[in-house]
Enzyme design. Structure first.
Site, PDB file in Angstrom:
ATOM      1  CD  GLU A 154      -3.183  -0.747   1.857  1.00  0.00           C
ATOM      2  OE1 GLU A 154      -2.620   0.682   3.395  1.00  0.00           O
ATOM      3  OE2 GLU A 154      -4.038  -1.597   1.867  1.00  0.00           O
ATOM      4  CD  GLU A 235      -4.162  -5.410   3.084  1.00  0.00           C
ATOM      5  OE1 GLU A 235      -3.557  -5.178   2.483  1.00  0.00           O
ATOM      6  OE2 GLU A 235      -5.561  -5.105   3.519  1.00  0.00           O
TER       7      GLU A 235
END
Length: 361
Positions: A154, A235
């Site tokens: 991320e 995710e």
């Protein structure tokens, strides 16, 4: 009679593991496909940080995820900081390899995730072990058909140009060792920004999308992004972006429809749930204390929802191939009976997609 025979044919097809069925995956246009070019949708669970939840990730828990939850991919979230890889690189390389090997033995796919989070710049000095890690991982697993690489979890508070320069450098290094494995590239703003990015000039790469249903919503930009980019949701959760808070089931179903092809180019998007752990947060799939007690079928409210979608969606591909339609109550009862027999037999026999079905006509 046709439906009975068809269901039995499906059973024979499903005796294969996902890796046997699909082989080494690749990217074709905007779609993840099998070795033979068939569209593939991976569906599974992500680990939480293995440095915190070691007893959640055992061969037994992998079996439970596969036989009972029906996952066909497990994501190994190798945190770099926060007590992860940097504390003991040699140990963690071995541990990641062990988890990949378990997935291979059990016939499913594994995503090796270089889990950067804080700080959000993938070039930060705390991530300098990337070369050692990816050099080892790509060499150790280059001949495995079941592995995918996620090279930056991320990125955040950083622009795409910086993130892209990181991806180019890492991809170039990996491709010198492993020319074939699919590589998944993190996007800015915690892997949610498809507006500011541009394509990287490589084959067999995908772009990461993360969402949490109580914080993020499908929009026109994301629907259109499916036309330009092969997307992998490595995710997702029903909870808020923090991993906790309220669960939004309705918006979760909207996201499921998006991933199942309700986007502008009908891309079938693979997805992985956060997280198979007993972390004590609302997005955790297991209730507190489950892993210490080896109770890997003890789902939270979020986990029950994920388990249901993973189990039911396993049949979508086969129903579409055989063009099964259900017109009467008897048809639905037959299907329910078949699914119950299938579920019970996999739990009893410990076989992937093995079952017993007997119907007297």
């Amino acid at each position: 009679m046709y439906k009975v025979i068809t269901l039995l044919c499906i059973g024979v097809a499903m005796s294969q593991t996902p890796v046997q069925r699909w082989g080494r995956l690749r990217v074709q246009g905007n779609q993840l496909v099998s070795e033979s070019g068939q569209a593939v949708q991976l569906k599974g669970m992500s680990t939480h940080g293995p440095q915190w939840f070691a007893n959640c990730y055992t061969f037994e828990s992998f079996q439970t995820m596969i036989y009972d939850w029906k996952v066909n991919v497990i994501r190994i979230a190798m945190y770099v900081n926060e007590g992860g890889y940097n504390t003991n690189p040699s140990y963690w390389k071995g541990r990641v390899t062990e988890l990949v090997e378990w997935a291979e033995i059990l016939g499913i796919y594994a995503i090796v995730d270089w889990h950067i989070l804080n700080p959000g710049n993938p070039w930060d000095a705390s991530y300098d072990q990337r070369w050692d890690f990816w050099g080892y991982i790509s060499d150790a697993h280059k001949n495995r058909k079941n592995v995918l690489y996620e090279i930056a979890n991320e990125p955040n508070n950083i622009d795409w140009a910086t993130v892209a320069s990181h991806h180019v450098a890492v991809i170039d290094m990996i491709r010198k060792i492993d020319p074939n494995t699919v590589i998944i590239c993190g996007t800015p703003r915690w892997s949610q920004d498809f507006d500011s990015i541009y394509p990287l000039n490589y084959g067999n790469i995908m772009y990461t999308l993360h969402f949490y249903a109580s914080s993020h919503y499908v929009n026109d930009s994301l629907r259109q992004a499916a036309c330009k980019y092969p997307i992998f949701v490595t995710e997702y959760g029903l909870c808020e972006a923090s991993g906790g808070g309220r669960l939004d089931f309705n918006n979760g179903e909207t996201w499921m429809r998006y991933m199942n092809g309700e986007n502008n180019c009908r891309q079938i998007i693979s997805y992985v749930n956060w997280s198979f752990s007993d972390a004590g947060e609302s997005c955790a799939a297991l209730n507190g204390g489950s892993c210490a007690n080896r109770n890997f079928n003890n789902p939270t409210e979020s986990g029950q929802w994920d388990d249901f979608f993973l189990f039911v969606s396993e049949w979508d591909f086969f129903f579409s191939i055989f063009k099964i339609q259900f017109y009467s109550l008897f048809d639905y009862l037959l299907l329910i009976f078949f699914l119950i027999q299938y579920k019970l037999s996999t739990q009893k026999n410990g076989k992937y997609f093995g079952f017993t079905l007997q119907i007297n006509m």
